[in-house]
Scaffold this active site. Structure first.
Site, short mmCIF file in Angstrom:
data_model
loop_
_atom_site.label_atom_id
_atom_site.label_comp_id
_atom_site.label_asym_id
_atom_site.label_seq_id
_atom_site.Cartn_x
_atom_site.Cartn_y
_atom_site.Cartn_z
N ALA A 74 -4.22 -1.40 -5.97
CA ALA A 74 -3.99 -0.98 -7.36
C ALA A 74 -3.99 -2.19 -8.29
O ALA A 74 -3.31 -3.18 -8.04
CB ALA A 74 -2.67 -0.23 -7.47
N CYS A 134 0.04 4.92 1.96
CA CYS A 134 0.81 4.27 0.91
C CYS A 134 2.31 4.33 1.20
O CYS A 134 2.85 5.39 1.47
CB CYS A 134 0.52 4.93 -0.44
SG CYS A 134 1.39 4.14 -1.81
#
Length: 378
Positions: A24, A107
């Site tokens: 990210a 994640c």
């Protein structure tokens, strides 16, 4: 056993068995182009959410930007609802021309796991299977392979990776990537490469290994030790996009370790900033570049004042002036070779999960909330 020289994912052939892990705020179009200029591989877009894509969220759409030379478009998709994931996969194939979709089940971010997403989701075997099946069904008419990324499990008492591999294979996934850590470990400790080997031995689809690849030699050792079909590289390339040049050489049978001088690193920094500005405009591009400065200069003698100034750079002209002050002949700090990069943190005493999450492993009756802006890579 000879090293693999390429990677086959369904109809997609990757010239080097190396995948850039989506990160990210890092693996945007500019960074993917920068890394691809170093060597062949599969370069994956930042993770996007299925709900955000299906509902037309502008932020999600804005992340789906590809460089003009990015011929193989690869996207990582996050989702907890099989129908939304299927619809999102179809949009990616039909509207964005992607050649590869990776589903994120790794994640470790608490805001994701508390809703049953990311690395928590594989505990629900039935739900995992349905999500994979919907994605594969949506992508198959476009001949786009679907893969998944996961971790060993929630913690050492709740391991899921072997079941996840079986389910992925049964659902028609083209490969599974395993980060050899649990969600509870996050990025701390050492990756368990033995688990990667165990998974590779248990399934017929390709297994990609992830975790603690800091140098090309690490990737070679992982593949030789585990029988993995390739590697996924994340934090190891932060501030070191030339790692992909080393990886391409290593899998091509050459032993190359790039040790750039500070002048060569400065040139790479300039190229990175230039690409960011091309994609985002100069003001935003320079702001985006700032986060990379400490990674590029890690171990070099550049002083605090120089680092602060580079961390505030607001134009390419200002960047050029500052980079010109660096000693171009300073050798690469050998102490940084093989050293962890990026976040590490501490293991978590408890993974945040939905109430009663561990009570059963089916999950087909689950109704999970999904944010339009969830998470990172994993």
């Amino acid at each position: 056993m000879p090293l693999p020289s390429s990677l086959t994912l369904g109809s997609l052939r990757v010239d080097t068995p190396v995948v850039l892990a989506p990160m990210a705020g890092i693996t945007n179009a500019a960074y993917r182009r920068l890394c691809a200029e170093q060597g062949a591989g599969l370069y994956v877009c930042e993770m996007i959410t299925s709900r955000g894509l299906v509902e037309g969220d502008q932020h999600t759409r804005d992340m789906l930007v590809f460089d003009e030379l990015e011929t193989t478009r690869s996207v990582q998709l996050y989702g907890t609802d099989p129908v939304y994931v299927g619809k999102a996969a179809e949009i990616l194939c039909a509207e964005y021309g992607v050649a590869h979709i990776d589903l994120n089940f790794g994640c470790p971010v608490p805001k994701v796991t508390r809703k049953g997403g990311g690395g928590a989701l594989p505990w629900k075997r039935g739900l995992l299977g349905r999500i994979l099946e919907h994605a594969v069904a949506a992508a198959t008419p476009y001949d786009v392979p679907v893969t998944m990324k996961t971790r060993k499990g929630i913690d050492d008492d709740h391991l899921t990776y072997l079941d996840a591999g079986r389910i992925a294979q049964e659902a028609g996934a083209a490969a599974i990537a395993l980060h050899g850590r649990t969600v509870a470990q996050a990025y701390s400790g050492e990756a368990d490469w033995d688990a990667i080997g165990e998974l590779a031995a248990s399934v017929d689809i390709p297994v990609l290994g992830n975790g603690d690849i800091w140098e090309a030699a690490d990737a070679v050792r992982m593949v030789e030790q585990t029988g993995a079909a390739g590697v996924v590289v994340g934090r190891g390339c932060l501030g070191r996009p030339w790692l992909f040049r080393d990886l391409a050489a290593a899998f091509g049978g050459e032993q190359v370790a790039t040790l750039p001088t500070l002048g060569e690193v400065a040139a790479m920094m300039r190229r990175h900033a230039e690409l960011l500005c091309q994609h985002m405009g100069e003001e935003r591009g320079c702001k985006e570049f700032r986060k990379h400065v400490s990674w590029y200069l890690k171990g070099f003698a550049a002083g605090g004042e120089m680092r602060r100034s580079l961390g505030l750079v607001d134009s390419l002209a200002a960047l050029d002036r500052l980079l010109a002050e660096l000693d171009p002949d300073e050798p690469f700090p050998a102490s940084e070779l093989g050293a962890p990069r990026g976040r590490q943190g501490s293991p978590r005493s408890k993974v945040v999960l939905p109430e009663g999450w561990l009570d059963e492993t089916d999950g087909l009756g689950c109704v999970l909330a999904e944010d339009a802006d969830s998470g990172s890579g994993g």
